[in-house]
Design a protein around this motif. Structure first.
Motif, short mmCIF file in Angstrom:
data_model
loop_
_atom_site.label_atom_id
_atom_site.label_comp_id
_atom_site.label_asym_id
_atom_site.label_seq_id
_atom_site.Cartn_x
_atom_site.Cartn_y
_atom_site.Cartn_z
N ASP A 131 0.84 -1.20 0.00
CA ASP A 131 0.00 0.00 0.00
C ASP A 131 0.88 1.25 0.00
N SER A 132 1.81 1.31 -0.96
CA SER A 132 2.74 2.43 -1.03
C SER A 132 3.20 2.60 -2.48
N LEU A 133 2.39 3.28 -3.27
CA LEU A 133 2.72 3.48 -4.68
C LEU A 133 4.07 4.17 -4.83
N VAL A 134 4.29 5.22 -4.07
CA VAL A 134 5.54 5.97 -4.16
C VAL A 134 6.72 5.09 -3.76
N GLY A 135 6.57 4.33 -2.68
CA GLY A 135 7.64 3.43 -2.24
C GLY A 135 7.99 2.39 -3.27
N VAL A 136 6.97 1.82 -3.90
CA VAL A 136 7.20 0.79 -4.92
C VAL A 136 7.87 1.40 -6.16
N VAL A 137 7.36 2.52 -6.65
CA VAL A 137 7.93 3.15 -7.85
C VAL A 137 9.36 3.60 -7.58
N MET A 138 9.59 4.19 -6.41
CA MET A 138 10.97 4.59 -6.07
C MET A 138 11.87 3.36 -5.97
N GLY A 139 11.35 2.28 -5.37
CA GLY A 139 12.13 1.06 -5.22
C GLY A 139 12.42 0.38 -6.54
N THR A 140 11.41 0.26 -7.39
CA THR A 140 11.65 -0.40 -8.68
C THR A 140 12.58 0.43 -9.56
N THR A 141 12.46 1.75 -9.45
CA THR A 141 13.37 2.63 -10.20
C THR A 141 14.80 2.48 -9.67
N ALA A 142 14.94 2.45 -8.35
CA ALA A 142 16.28 2.26 -7.76
C ALA A 142 16.86 0.91 -8.18
N GLY A 143 16.03 -0.12 -8.20
CA GLY A 143 16.51 -1.44 -8.65
C GLY A 143 16.97 -1.42 -10.09
N MET A 144 16.21 -0.75 -10.95
CA MET A 144 16.62 -0.62 -12.35
C MET A 144 17.96 0.11 -12.47
#
Length: 192
Positions: A131-144
């Motif tokens: 339940d954290s859109l920003v956390g997921v997008v920031m995380g997936t971007t950091a992973g990329m």
């Protein structure tokens, strides 16, 4: 913070040897301009994963929790299998540079290459799970970025030293475990 860290780790592992990482290597070897390539990867990833994450969040609001559990569990298991299938890249993904600059060509090529890709699908599933859109997008971007920046900076020499099959196997195992956990309904601390 859990969504960010979990998403970062999963996507960083899933991206090793992925089509977009191969694209990063190809662009770096072809254009030898790391800064605009890295900037293009970042912009494309943020845009693509924000859309994917928004879809995942929307699906969570739309689909009942008991059905979403089966969808998510199945998605994670499918991701585990997909990670074991090697990716390839077409030369067409880099032809945009002839008409555009390196930054614009990288941004467009990465955005399009990410469409329907493992990491985009993982972003949808992770956004649906956390339940954290920003956390997921920031995380997936950091992973990329963790997976692709070294590919751009170090090029093919580093890519040849990374045991891609081993990394894909570990990532597939993590996705499979996550899928089984979600399907079984077991609640772990990081699973909300």
């Amino acid at each position: 913070m859990e969504a960010f860290l979990f998403s970062t780790g999963f996507v960083a592992l899933a991206e090793i040897g992925d089509k977009t990482q191969l694209l990063a290597l190809l662009l770096a070897a072809r254009f030898k301009r790391p800064i605009p390539i890295i900037a293009g990867i970042f912009v494309a990833t943020v845009l693509n994963h924000a859309l994917a994450g928004s879809l995942g969040s929307w699906l969570t609001a739309l689909v009942p929790a008991d059905i979403m559990r089966w969808v998510l569990g199945g998605s994670f298991l499918a991701m585990a299998v997909w990670l074991l299938i090697p990716d390839s890249i077409d030369d067409e993904d880099t032809r945009l540079q002839d008409k555009l600059g390196v930054f614009a060509a990288t941004t467009i090529a990465f955005f399009l290459a990410e469409m329907g890709d493992k990491t985009q699908i993982a972003t949808v599933a992770l956004a649906a799970r956390f339940d954290s859109l920003v956390g997921v997008v920031m995380g997936t971007t950091a992973g990329m970025m963790l997976a692709n920046v070294p590919a751009v900076l170090l090029g093919e020499a580093a890519a040849k030293r990374i045991p891609v099959k081993w990394v894909h196997g570990c990532a597939a195992l993590l996705f499979a475990v996550l899928g089984v956990v979600v399907l079984s309904g077991v609640q772990l601390g990081f699973m909300g």
